[in-house]
Design an enzyme around this catalytic site. Sequence first.
Site, PDB file in Angstrom:
ATOM      1  N   ILE A  51      79.974  48.185  38.477  1.00 19.08           N
ATOM      2  CA  ILE A  51      80.388  46.782  38.319  1.00 19.08           C
ATOM      3  C   ILE A  51      79.921  46.218  36.975  1.00 19.08           C
ATOM      4  O   ILE A  51      80.616  45.398  36.367  1.00 19.08           O
ATOM      5  CB  ILE A  51      79.933  45.905  39.509  1.00 19.08           C
ATOM      6  CG1 ILE A  51      80.778  44.646  39.593  1.00 19.08           C
ATOM      7  CG2 ILE A  51      78.460  45.556  39.450  1.00 19.08           C
ATOM      8  CD1 ILE A  51      82.238  44.896  39.844  1.00 19.08           C
ATOM      9  N   SER A  85      68.290  50.107  32.078  1.00 16.11           N
ATOM     10  CA  SER A  85      68.995  51.184  32.764  1.00 16.11           C
ATOM     11  C   SER A  85      68.110  52.412  32.874  1.00 16.11           C
ATOM     12  O   SER A  85      67.518  52.847  31.884  1.00 16.11           O
ATOM     13  CB  SER A  85      70.275  51.522  31.981  1.00 16.11           C
ATOM     14  OG  SER A  85      70.816  52.729  32.446  1.00 16.11           O
ATOM     15  N   ARG A  86      68.047  52.965  34.088  1.00 16.57           N
ATOM     16  CA  ARG A  86      67.268  54.197  34.296  1.00 16.57           C
ATOM     17  C   ARG A  86      67.979  55.384  33.676  1.00 16.57           C
ATOM     18  O   ARG A  86      67.377  56.396  33.388  1.00 16.57           O
ATOM     19  CB  ARG A  86      67.059  54.451  35.792  1.00 16.57           C
ATOM     20  CG  ARG A  86      66.377  53.316  36.512  1.00 16.57           C
ATOM     21  CD  ARG A  86      66.466  53.524  38.009  1.00 16.57           C
ATOM     22  NE  ARG A  86      67.829  53.822  38.404  1.00 16.57           N
ATOM     23  CZ  ARG A  86      68.198  54.372  39.548  1.00 16.57           C
ATOM     24  NH1 ARG A  86      67.293  54.678  40.426  1.00 16.57           N
ATOM     25  NH2 ARG A  86      69.461  54.610  39.814  1.00 16.57           N
ATOM     26  N   LYS A 119      76.447  40.197  44.021  1.00 15.87           N
ATOM     27  CA  LYS A 119      76.423  40.086  45.469  1.00 15.87           C
ATOM     28  C   LYS A 119      76.004  41.426  46.082  1.00 15.87           C
ATOM     29  O   LYS A 119      76.306  42.456  45.488  1.00 15.87           O
ATOM     30  CB  LYS A 119      77.773  39.634  46.032  1.00 15.87           C
ATOM     31  CG  LYS A 119      78.988  40.409  45.535  1.00 15.87           C
ATOM     32  CD  LYS A 119      79.343  41.771  45.985  1.00 15.87           C
ATOM     33  CE  LYS A 119      79.219  42.233  47.363  1.00 15.87           C
ATOM     34  NZ  LYS A 119      79.885  43.590  47.541  1.00 15.87           N
ATOM     35  N   ASP A 155      79.199  45.929  52.634  1.00 15.04           N
ATOM     36  CA  ASP A 155      79.221  45.763  51.172  1.00 15.04           C
ATOM     37  C   ASP A 155      80.564  45.153  50.752  1.00 15.04           C
ATOM     38  O   ASP A 155      80.576  44.124  50.071  1.00 15.04           O
ATOM     39  CB  ASP A 155      78.935  47.086  50.445  1.00 15.04           C
ATOM     40  CG  ASP A 155      78.939  46.872  48.942  1.00 15.04           C
ATOM     41  OD1 ASP A 155      77.939  46.346  48.417  1.00 15.04           O
ATOM     42  OD2 ASP A 155      79.962  47.171  48.291  1.00 15.04           O
TER      43      ASP A 155
HETATM   44  P1  NAP Z   1      76.497  51.566  41.161  1.00  5.23           P
HETATM   45  O1  NAP Z   1      77.717  52.025  40.446  1.00  5.23           O
HETATM   46  O2  NAP Z   1      75.743  52.511  42.036  1.00  5.23           O
HETATM   47  O3  NAP Z   1      75.552  50.942  40.051  1.00  5.23           O
HETATM   48  C1  NAP Z   1      74.290  50.392  40.350  1.00  5.23           C
HETATM   49  C2  NAP Z   1      73.373  50.683  39.176  1.00  5.23           C
HETATM   50  O4  NAP Z   1      72.104  50.077  39.452  1.00  5.23           O
HETATM   51  C3  NAP Z   1      73.090  52.168  39.017  1.00  5.23           C
HETATM   52  O5  NAP Z   1      74.079  52.764  38.186  1.00  5.23           O
HETATM   53  C4  NAP Z   1      71.736  52.144  38.351  1.00  5.23           C
HETATM   54  O6  NAP Z   1      71.980  51.929  36.977  1.00  5.23           O
HETATM   55  C5  NAP Z   1      71.079  50.861  38.816  1.00  5.23           C
HETATM   56  N1  NAP Z   1      69.954  51.061  39.747  1.00  5.23           N
HETATM   57  C6  NAP Z   1      68.736  50.504  39.638  1.00  5.23           C
HETATM   58  N2  NAP Z   1      67.939  50.843  40.641  1.00  5.23           N
HETATM   59  C7  NAP Z   1      68.658  51.645  41.421  1.00  5.23           C
HETATM   60  C8  NAP Z   1      68.361  52.324  42.624  1.00  5.23           C
HETATM   61  N3  NAP Z   1      67.179  52.247  43.206  1.00  5.23           N
HETATM   62  N4  NAP Z   1      69.346  53.097  43.155  1.00  5.23           N
HETATM   63  C9  NAP Z   1      70.564  53.205  42.552  1.00  5.23           C
HETATM   64  N5  NAP Z   1      70.885  52.567  41.405  1.00  5.23           N
HETATM   65  C10 NAP Z   1      69.937  51.789  40.850  1.00  5.23           C
HETATM   66  O7  NAP Z   1      76.824  50.309  42.081  1.00  5.23           O
HETATM   67  P2  NAP Z   1      77.922  49.179  41.830  1.00  5.23           P
HETATM   68  O8  NAP Z   1      79.156  49.550  42.540  1.00  5.23           O
HETATM   69  O9  NAP Z   1      77.983  48.800  40.410  1.00  5.23           O
HETATM   70  O10 NAP Z   1      77.268  48.004  42.698  1.00  5.23           O
HETATM   71  C11 NAP Z   1      76.135  47.293  42.236  1.00  5.23           C
HETATM   72  C12 NAP Z   1      76.155  45.943  42.907  1.00  5.23           C
HETATM   73  O11 NAP Z   1      77.364  45.267  42.529  1.00  5.23           O
HETATM   74  C13 NAP Z   1      76.139  46.017  44.434  1.00  5.23           C
HETATM   75  O12 NAP Z   1      75.361  44.994  44.960  1.00  5.23           O
HETATM   76  C14 NAP Z   1      77.625  45.824  44.793  1.00  5.23           C
HETATM   77  O13 NAP Z   1      77.786  45.210  46.063  1.00  5.23           O
HETATM   78  C15 NAP Z   1      78.068  44.887  43.683  1.00  5.23           C
HETATM   79  N6  NAP Z   1      79.513  44.956  43.414  1.00  5.23           N
HETATM   80  C16 NAP Z   1      80.153  46.155  43.273  1.00  5.23           C
HETATM   81  C17 NAP Z   1      81.542  46.191  43.075  1.00  5.23           C
HETATM   82  C18 NAP Z   1      82.311  47.471  42.917  1.00  5.23           C
HETATM   83  O14 NAP Z   1      83.558  47.441  42.905  1.00  5.23           O
HETATM   84  N7  NAP Z   1      81.687  48.609  42.734  1.00  5.23           N
HETATM   85  C19 NAP Z   1      82.258  44.998  43.025  1.00  5.23           C
HETATM   86  C20 NAP Z   1      81.558  43.798  43.087  1.00  5.23           C
HETATM   87  C21 NAP Z   1      80.198  43.800  43.292  1.00  5.23           C
HETATM   88  P3  NAP Z   1      71.059  52.578  35.899  1.00  5.23           P
HETATM   89  O15 NAP Z   1      71.296  54.041  35.961  1.00  5.23           O
HETATM   90  O16 NAP Z   1      71.574  51.921  34.680  1.00  5.23           O
HETATM   91  O17 NAP Z   1      69.631  52.219  36.226  1.00  5.23           O
END
Ligand code: NAP
Length: 310
Positions: A14, A36-37, A91, A169
């Site tokens: 996101i 970012s990790r 969110k 989610d």
């Molecule tokens: P994601 O692709 O898994 O990205 C989350 C990022 O957070 C990871 O890439 C990682 O980035 C970082 N991170 C830090 N601590 C972490 C941990 N303990 N475990 C895993 N990752 C960790 O997830 P996402 O889909 O972007 O979703 C993130 C948030 O946005 C959620 O709350 C989700 O509900 C919300 N969201 C997502 C979407 C969607 O379409 N995907 C839409 C709207 C909202 P680093 O490697 O850079 O640390």
Amino acid sequence: MAPIRIAIVGYGKIAQDQHVPSIAANGSFELVATVSRSSGAPEGVACFGSVEDLLASGPKVDAVAICTPPSVRYDIARTCLDAGLHSLLEKPPGVTLGECEELVRIAAAKGVSLFTTWHAQYNPAVEAAAERLAGKTIDAMRIVWREDVREWHPGQQWIWAPGGFGVFDPGINALSIASKIFPGTLILRGAELLFPANRDTPIAARLDLTSPAATGAVTAEFDWRHSGGEAWNIEVEAAGEMLLLSEGGSHLSVGGQELVAPGHGEYPGIYAHFAELVAGAKSHVDLAPLRLTADAFLLGKRIEVEAFED
Ligand code: NAP
């Protein structure tokens, strides 16, 4: 006025799909760093391994957008608010109401902005639906939110861990729309939560809700076991009209007639609002979707279904 220097914390799907382009398109913000990790950052933007590193040795920042999974949001947000940074939360804003209420207290004590974003609420069609339903009695509302988890969360393991929300989610997006458009408080009455035998969060859920503003059934059905395109629809019957919000709240029709609503759109709308909040050091906190979700986990009957493998 000088732009608000902002850092993105958590550079995943996101952050890259929505936050980076929306910040770039809004002259009130300048992206100065990421945390970012995995060392992720757009070209030319400094990256730090933790918020503590950013605060200790990074460029000056005024604000953060916290885009991590929700289970780690509280500790990160608390550190940022304590450091006096305006904080935008993806969110859901946390994994418990208690965490979120504590963040509200810290933001107020520090005099900085806390913004709990619910991106689906920023669809112009959702705002138009809320205006149309204001003050009305609702005869019935039916939420259907089905998608393929393999397509929308490829390889994401946090969604299946405690605090990962499972099908809530995406389902919480529907609840964020419902709580915004409904002309009265929504209250959970019962739920069925379908847990895969090998997972800690539900893959599907059925909710039964009520409201002082409703005379008939208010239901929600979330399902991640769906292929062949998404169904993200909310139907509302009120005052002899059938209102349909479809495609995740991006389209509104009334009595089968499509209505076009003007506005920024989801993430550009979020950043336009964040700029206003920061300028006035004001907060915008909406915990209603998280409360409904927490109540579903409190009241929900657990039903075991077949194991899920990615
Ligand atoms: P994601 O692709 O898994 O990205 C989350 C990022 O957070 C990871 O890439 C990682 O980035 C970082 N991170 C830090 N601590 C972490 C941990 N303990 N475990 C895993 N990752 C960790 O997830 P996402 O889909 O972007 O979703 C993130 C948030 O946005 C959620 O709350 C989700 O509900 C919300 N969201 C997502 C979407 C969607 O379409 N995907 C839409 C709207 C909202 P680093 O490697 O850079 O640390």
